[in-house]
Every structure is written in structure tokens, then in C-alpha cells.
Design an enzyme around this catalytic site. Structure first.
Site, PDB file in Angstrom:
ATOM      1  N   SER A   1       0.205  -0.897  -1.541  1.00 47.20           N
ATOM      2  CA  SER A   1       0.549  -1.482  -2.836  1.00 47.20           C
ATOM      3  C   SER A   1       2.045  -1.407  -3.053  1.00 47.20           C
ATOM      4  O   SER A   1       2.698  -0.446  -2.624  1.00 47.20           O
ATOM      5  CB  SER A   1      -0.160  -0.721  -3.964  1.00 47.20           C
ATOM      6  OG  SER A   1       0.319  -1.119  -5.234  1.00 47.20           O
TER       7      SER A   1
ATOM      8  N   TYR B   1      -1.840   7.639  -7.500  1.00 45.58           N
ATOM      9  CA  TYR B   1      -1.999   6.374  -6.788  1.00 45.58           C
ATOM     10  C   TYR B   1      -0.679   5.971  -6.136  1.00 45.58           C
ATOM     11  O   TYR B   1      -0.635   5.612  -4.947  1.00 45.58           O
ATOM     12  CB  TYR B   1      -2.467   5.288  -7.746  1.00 45.58           C
ATOM     13  CG  TYR B   1      -2.677   3.940  -7.094  1.00 45.58           C
ATOM     14  CD1 TYR B   1      -3.842   3.661  -6.387  1.00 45.58           C
ATOM     15  CD2 TYR B   1      -1.713   2.937  -7.189  1.00 45.58           C
ATOM     16  CE1 TYR B   1      -4.042   2.425  -5.788  1.00 45.58           C
ATOM     17  CE2 TYR B   1      -1.900   1.705  -6.596  1.00 45.58           C
ATOM     18  CZ  TYR B   1      -3.072   1.451  -5.900  1.00 45.58           C
ATOM     19  OH  TYR B   1      -3.255   0.229  -5.306  1.00 45.58           O
TER      20      TYR B   1
END
Length: 238
Positions: free
Chosen positions: A145, A161
Site C-alpha cells: 500500500s 497497518y
């Protein structure tokens, strides 16, 4: 920053005879990746945390909770015993984890996020890399990501995350450095903001669009770029 893009890459037109393992393949981007690799002719092992979960038709459902090394070892050993090879590993399974900053995030949720998003892919590589190195041009595709890119703003919560995806990009570079001379191709990919259970219904991309670049990376031929971070079939900064 390099400008490598799709025009610089040689691809397999077909994956006939090749074998792929996709984690988190029972829904979202993982299911779409598994479906497309199947359509390209690969034998696809679709990993899921529960055998009760559906995986795409024409794939081999395999029990695979990436936080459980026993599941990982059994899945990879099973693939070796059944078909004797592995050409593609897609580390797709991931969770968003707690949305707070590092101070507010509950430790148990931080631990689980790191276990799924980073420790899991490392253990998959521990057990799968020997199989991937049996032939020239084995591929590892890590679904990462932009939230983990050091060059992009890291504020806004989701600490676990973000850090897990930064670590996943580090794993990609490590795999290239350690095994690139042996023929392994390792790349990370940001699929973008995708309309999945994680991304939500307001996300900009469909699941089909989110799967495009990961599947494209799975088609890389021996000698293709490795150790890079991609978005929309172009290299982006880490």
C-alpha cells in the site's frame, strides 16, 4: 526515481503448466487475482482461513491462516507433493487493523495486524522460496500500500497497518537482494483504493481494476524488473 513501466517488461502470455499460491483468495482482490491466474492457465491454490469459505471455481482451495506456521508449511508441502513446483506466490492476505495512532492502538490489535500483514508473508517466503527457486523466474508479489511508502505522508492513524506495509516493502527488497541472482523476482504493488470489505464502498477502484497490476506482475518473465514498488504498472517511490 526510475520511470520503469509496462513498456519495459517481457511477460508470459500464458501461465499454462505454472502453479500459483494466492493468500486471502476467498474474497476481494485475492479472489480476483486467483480467478485471473486461473484464466491464464495456471493451477491456482487459493488460500483461505477457513475451508468453509468459497474460492473461485477452478481453483484448489487450501486451508491457509497466514498467522499459523503449521498451515503455511502444510499448504506448501501439499503443493509440492501434488504438483512438484511453485512458480508464483501472491502475498495478498491482509487486515487494516486499529485505526488509531500508535499511542491509542490496542497492543493485541497491533500484534495481529503485524502478524497477518508482515510476519505471515515472511513465513510464506520461508517455506515457499525453495520451491520458487527450483525454476528460473519464480515470482513473489507482495500486495502492499502507498500508506506504507516512506516518501508519502505517514500521518492519519492506522499505525500498525502503515508500519506493516513498510515492512512488506522491505521484505520485497530483501528477497530481491538475497535471491535475485538465483532468478527470483520479487515485487510489491499498491493496488490503489479498492472497493473491498477493507476499502469500503466509496473507494475509487473496482476489485477488477485493483487486481490488474498484481496479475501483471505475476506474468513477469525471467530477467524482468525485481525489487520494485508498483502502482498502475509503473514504478513508484517507496
Amino acid at each position: 526515481m526510475t520511470t520503469t513501466d509496462e513498456r519495459d517488461v517481457e511477460l508470459h502470455d500464458s501461465l499454462d503448466g505454472q502453479v500459483a499460491l494466492v493468500t486471502g483468495a476467498n474474497r476481494g482482490i485475492g479472489a480476483e487475482i486467483a480467478r485471473r491466474l486461473r484464466d491464464l492457465g495456471a493451477t491456482v491454490y487459493a488460500g483461505s482461513r477457513s475451508m468453509a469459505n468459497e474460492t473461485p471455481d477452478g481453483t484448489e482451495r487450501v486451508l491457509l491462516d497466514v498467522t499459523q506456521e503449521g498451515d503455511i508449511e502444510a499448504a506448501v508441502d501439499g503443493i509440492f507433493n501434488e504438483v512438484g513446483r511453485l512458480d508464483v506466490l501472491v502475498n495478498n492476505a491482509g487486515i487494516i487493523g486499529p485505526d488509531g495512532d500508535v499511542v491509542a492502538a490496542p497492543t493485541v490489535e497491533t500484534d495481529r495486524t503485524l502478524a497477518v500483514n508482515l510476519r505471515g508473508p515472511m513465513l510464506l517466503c520461508k517455506h515457499a522460496v525453495p520451491l520458487l527457486l527450483q525454476g528460473d523466474g519464480g515470482r513473489v508479489v507482495n500486495v502492499s500500500s502507498g500508506m506504507g511508502a516512506l516518501g508519502e505522508g505517514q500521518s492519519g492513524g492506522s499505525a500498525a497497518y502503515r508500519v506493516s506495509k513498510t515492512g512488506l516493502n522491505g521484505l520485497t527488497v530483501y528477497l530481491d537482494g538475497e535471491y535475485g541472482d538465483d532468478g527470483l523476482l520479487a515485487n510489491s504493488v499498491c493496488p490503489g483504493w479498492v472497493r473491498t470489505e477493507m476499502g469500503g464502498e466509496d473507494a475509487a477502484k473496482s476489485v477488477e481494476e485493483g487486481a490488474e497490476t498484481p496479475v501483471w506482475l505475476c506474468r513477469f518473465r525471467p530477467g524482468a524488473p525485481s525489487g520494485r514498488f508498483w502502482r498502475n504498472r509503473r514504478v513508484v517511490d517507496w
